[in-house]
Motif scaffolding. Structure first.
Motif, PDB file in Angstrom:
ATOM      1  N   VAL A 110       0.844  -1.195   0.000  1.00  0.00           N
ATOM      2  CA  VAL A 110       0.000   0.000   0.000  1.00  0.00           C
ATOM      3  C   VAL A 110       0.881   1.248   0.000  1.00  0.00           C
ATOM      4  N   ASP A 111       0.393   2.295  -0.693  1.00  0.00           N
ATOM      5  CA  ASP A 111       1.064   3.593  -0.638  1.00  0.00           C
ATOM      6  C   ASP A 111       0.826   4.205   0.733  1.00  0.00           C
ATOM      7  N   ILE A 112       1.815   4.902   1.230  1.00  0.00           N
ATOM      8  CA  ILE A 112       1.702   5.531   2.540  1.00  0.00           C
ATOM      9  C   ILE A 112       2.075   7.006   2.452  1.00  0.00           C
ATOM     10  N   ARG A 113       1.575   7.746   3.414  1.00  0.00           N
ATOM     11  CA  ARG A 113       1.972   9.150   3.534  1.00  0.00           C
ATOM     12  C   ARG A 113       3.450   9.182   3.960  1.00  0.00           C
ATOM     13  N   PRO A 114       4.287   9.885   3.212  1.00  0.00           N
ATOM     14  CA  PRO A 114       5.711   9.889   3.552  1.00  0.00           C
ATOM     15  C   PRO A 114       6.007  10.618   4.855  1.00  0.00           C
ATOM     16  N   SER A 115       7.069  10.231   5.496  1.00  0.00           N
ATOM     17  CA  SER A 115       7.515  10.921   6.705  1.00  0.00           C
ATOM     18  C   SER A 115       8.206  12.216   6.287  1.00  0.00           C
ATOM     19  N   ILE A 116       7.745  13.339   6.842  1.00  0.00           N
ATOM     20  CA  ILE A 116       8.267  14.653   6.436  1.00  0.00           C
ATOM     21  C   ILE A 116       8.777  15.412   7.644  1.00  0.00           C
ATOM     22  N   GLU A 117       9.984  15.938   7.540  1.00  0.00           N
ATOM     23  CA  GLU A 117      10.540  16.781   8.584  1.00  0.00           C
ATOM     24  C   GLU A 117      10.414  18.239   8.162  1.00  0.00           C
ATOM     25  N   ILE A 118       9.746  19.022   8.990  1.00  0.00           N
ATOM     26  CA  ILE A 118       9.553  20.439   8.686  1.00  0.00           C
ATOM     27  C   ILE A 118      10.762  21.226   9.185  1.00  0.00           C
ATOM     28  N   PRO A 119      11.485  21.888   8.284  1.00  0.00           N
ATOM     29  CA  PRO A 119      12.670  22.656   8.707  1.00  0.00           C
ATOM     30  C   PRO A 119      12.267  24.009   9.294  1.00  0.00           C
ATOM     31  N   ASP A 120      13.238  24.742   9.778  1.00  0.00           N
ATOM     32  CA  ASP A 120      12.998  26.100  10.272  1.00  0.00           C
ATOM     33  C   ASP A 120      12.613  26.986   9.085  1.00  0.00           C
ATOM     34  N   PHE A 121      11.426  27.558   9.172  1.00  0.00           N
ATOM     35  CA  PHE A 121      10.949  28.364   8.043  1.00  0.00           C
ATOM     36  C   PHE A 121      10.855  29.852   8.400  1.00  0.00           C
ATOM     37  N   SER A 122      11.412  30.236   9.543  1.00  0.00           N
ATOM     38  CA  SER A 122      11.285  31.626   9.985  1.00  0.00           C
ATOM     39  C   SER A 122      12.053  32.606   9.105  1.00  0.00           C
ATOM     40  N   VAL A 294      11.468  21.723   1.684  1.00  0.00           N
ATOM     41  CA  VAL A 294      11.129  20.377   2.159  1.00  0.00           C
ATOM     42  C   VAL A 294      11.228  19.368   1.021  1.00  0.00           C
ATOM     43  N   GLU A 295      11.856  18.233   1.313  1.00  0.00           N
ATOM     44  CA  GLU A 295      11.915  17.127   0.355  1.00  0.00           C
ATOM     45  C   GLU A 295      10.654  16.296   0.540  1.00  0.00           C
ATOM     46  N   VAL A 296       9.816  16.239  -0.515  1.00  0.00           N
ATOM     47  CA  VAL A 296       8.531  15.544  -0.406  1.00  0.00           C
ATOM     48  C   VAL A 296       8.393  14.516  -1.527  1.00  0.00           C
ATOM     49  N   PRO A 297       8.565  13.225  -1.234  1.00  0.00           N
ATOM     50  CA  PRO A 297       8.319  12.196  -2.258  1.00  0.00           C
ATOM     51  C   PRO A 297       6.821  12.062  -2.510  1.00  0.00           C
ATOM     52  N   VAL A 298       6.456  11.829  -3.767  1.00  0.00           N
ATOM     53  CA  VAL A 298       5.039  11.727  -4.143  1.00  0.00           C
ATOM     54  C   VAL A 298       4.754  10.333  -4.687  1.00  0.00           C
ATOM     55  N   PRO A 299       3.785   9.618  -4.103  1.00  0.00           N
ATOM     56  CA  PRO A 299       3.415   8.296  -4.635  1.00  0.00           C
ATOM     57  C   PRO A 299       2.955   8.401  -6.080  1.00  0.00           C
ATOM     58  N   GLU A 300       3.496   7.559  -6.953  1.00  0.00           N
ATOM     59  CA  GLU A 300       3.223   7.670  -8.386  1.00  0.00           C
ATOM     60  C   GLU A 300       1.746   7.431  -8.702  1.00  0.00           C
ATOM     61  N   LYS A 301       1.146   6.429  -8.054  1.00  0.00           N
ATOM     62  CA  LYS A 301      -0.259   6.133  -8.339  1.00  0.00           C
ATOM     63  C   LYS A 301      -1.159   7.280  -7.884  1.00  0.00           C
ATOM     64  N   LEU A 302      -0.844   7.836  -6.719  1.00  0.00           N
ATOM     65  CA  LEU A 302      -1.605   8.976  -6.228  1.00  0.00           C
ATOM     66  C   LEU A 302      -1.501  10.143  -7.199  1.00  0.00           C
ATOM     67  N   LEU A 303      -0.310  10.357  -7.738  1.00  0.00           N
ATOM     68  CA  LEU A 303      -0.102  11.440  -8.702  1.00  0.00           C
ATOM     69  C   LEU A 303      -0.906  11.184  -9.970  1.00  0.00           C
ATOM     70  N   ASP A 304      -0.873   9.964 -10.476  1.00  0.00           N
ATOM     71  CA  ASP A 304      -1.643   9.633 -11.688  1.00  0.00           C
ATOM     72  C   ASP A 304      -3.136   9.855 -11.458  1.00  0.00           C
TER      73      ASP A 304
END
Length: 484
Positions: A110-122, A294-304
């Motif tokens: 199954v496709d999953i929501r990727p783990s994302i680290e939010i950097p300092d955006f100030s 932010v580095e955000v991988p995108v599931p290919e099927k979700l994108l399609d």
């Protein structure tokens, strides 16, 4: 039950699940009961056929298939919870082993929501347009209002630019008059370009009673897109007369007593509009900067799926209402099919990344949505949908989309928080203070509005349908065991 998770890539996992056969007991009992209600066996009352007779008459495989389909969603959900993953959409389930009386083993990818680290955006800085309302802007606004109160009066001369003419039209394709190609008494403003290509040049210089024929590509109707020979008869020419710009006009067209008051109100309204546009621009540009961090991988099927959803909505909803097809739309836009495909895919990628990043920020900062915030958002969405709040709320509840609205509000709050910490300057180098809370919130929610497909995928109904996906494979496995 035992389960293990294998990461296939940043957006996809494989769950391997082993289920002791005794854990299928409740599902087996339910399977026998369900089959009992569907069959009739001579010598037994309906619903009272013993399990051994069902096995003999209909095969143990049918029972196992029903039991596995009933049990799989529960075991899949338990495996997802144990693995601590956030699934997107339906899993691909494969029964790897089914031994009657011993074990059930299956895998679920199954496709999953990727783990994302939010950097300092100030440190984000963006530049937006300056809010400036010129005298020319005000004059243009008042002139548009003046146009709405114009009157017309017939004249005995040839039609000119800006005149309102009354027309009778007849369209022929290949020499045949179209059934829907005849109209009479059509009112048309010369130069507006709102009727047919070429009609403005055709009727200019024609007096009442005059007739002219020209060719044009039809925009709608039974022969949309075809070249037609159009005959136009001008039955009346009327000149438009604009009211004098004075206090009497201000009283006619508004609640104000003087023209100066009307112009002052127009200036204020234009400033409010430009401030809202500035806030929206700030949200969008800050969001773009945040996504760059932010580095955000995108599931290919979700994108399609998202690309297909966007194309479907454009073709079957937006363009359909305009009487256009995709080919004509691209021609008007001056784009090739390849350019359209690229732009749609880029927009889909941005939409999915936006949702992932803002959802991660919502989770990190633990933003909550109050009933008041949800109600205000619902009111705005209802207005944009041309529905009453009650109608919109009823539709949202009936379609089970309340969580989607909650997500929109939460993402809007997250983006507003990022914008608050960013440095926003106008083109004059002045710091912009986005201090209108309601305006800022509305703009943020609009900028952070999610992709339809991504939102639907995360509203997981996948667990409930995992068993259906495995039906054929479960039946094959069950038949192998009973035949053996």
């Amino acid at each position: 039950m035992k389960s293990a998770v294998e990461t296939l890539n940043p957006t996809r996992v494989r769950l391997t699940v082993e289920v002791p056969f005794e854990e299928l007991k409740d599902s087996l009992d339910a399977a026998y009961k369900k089959i009992n209600q569907q069959i009739t066996v001579k010598g037994f009352r309906k619903g009272k056929v013993p399990a051994r007779v069902i096995d003999q008459r209909f095969g143990r495989g049918a029972v196992l298939e029903e039991a596995v389909n009933d049990a799989l969603p529960k075991f899949y959900t338990e495996a997802v919870t144990e693995a601590e993953v956030d699934p997107l959409g339906q899993p691909e389930v494969d029964i790897t082993e089914l031994k009657d009386g011993e074990t059930l083993n299956f895998t679920a990818e199954v496709d999953i929501r990727p783990s994302i680290e939010i950097p300092d955006f100030s440190g984000i800085e963006v530049e937006v347009d300056t809010v400036e309302v010129t005298d020319e802007d005000v004059e243009k606004s008042v002139e548009q209002l003046r146009e709405r109160f114009a009157s017309t009066s017939p004249v005995e001369r040839a039609a000119e630019e800006g005149d309102v003419v009354t027309l009778d039209l007849e369209a022929k394709v290949d020499g045949e008059v179209l059934e829907d190609g005849v109209a009479s008494g059509v009112s048309y403003t010369v130069g507006s370009g709102e009727l047919l290509d070429g009609i403005d040049d055709a009727v200019k210089g024609v007096e009442a009673g005059g007739e002219v024929t020209f060719t044009s590509e039809l925009k709608g109707g039974s022969a949309a897109g075809k070249e037609a020979e159009v005959t136009v008869k001008v039955t009346q020419v009327a000149a438009r007369e604009l009211p004098e710009l004075d206090d009497d006009f201000a009283q006619l067209a508004s609640e104000f007593d003087t023209l100066d008051e009307l112009k002052a109100d127009s200036r204020k309204r234009l400033a409010d509009m430009k401030q809202y546009d500035q806030a929206t621009q700030a949200q969008e540009r800050v969001l773009d900067k945040l996504l760059e961090l932010v580095e955000v991988p995108v599931p290919e099927k979700l994108l399609d799926d998202e690309v297909n959803t966007r194309k479907h909505n454009l073709e079957h909803h937006q363009l359909g209402q305009m009487g256009l097809d995709l080919e004509k739309y691209l021609e008007i836009q001056g784009k090739t099919a390849e350019e359209f495909e690229t732009e749609t895919r880029e927009a889909a990628v941005k939409g999915i990344k936006t949702q992932f990043v803002l959802d991660a920020l919502v989770k990190q900062e633990e933003y909550n949505v109050s009933q008041e915030e949800l109600t205000e958002h619902l009111m705005r969405r209802a207005a944009s949908s041309n529905m009453s709040p009650d109608q919109f709320a009823q539709a949202i509840v009936e379609q089970g989309q309340v969580p989607l609205l909650v997500g929109e509000v939460a993402r809007g709050k997250a983006l507003a928080a990022v914008v608050e910490k960013a440095t926003v300057k106008d083109t004059n180098g002045e710091i912009v203070d986005l201090d209108d809370e309601e305006e800022e919130t509305e703009a943020a929610e609009a900028a952070a509005e999610p992709t339809d497909t991504a939102e639907q995928k995360t509203d997981a109904t996948a667990e409930d349908e995992a068993g259906t996906k495995a039906a054929d494979k479960a039946e094959d496995k069950a038949e192998e065991k009973t035949e053996g």
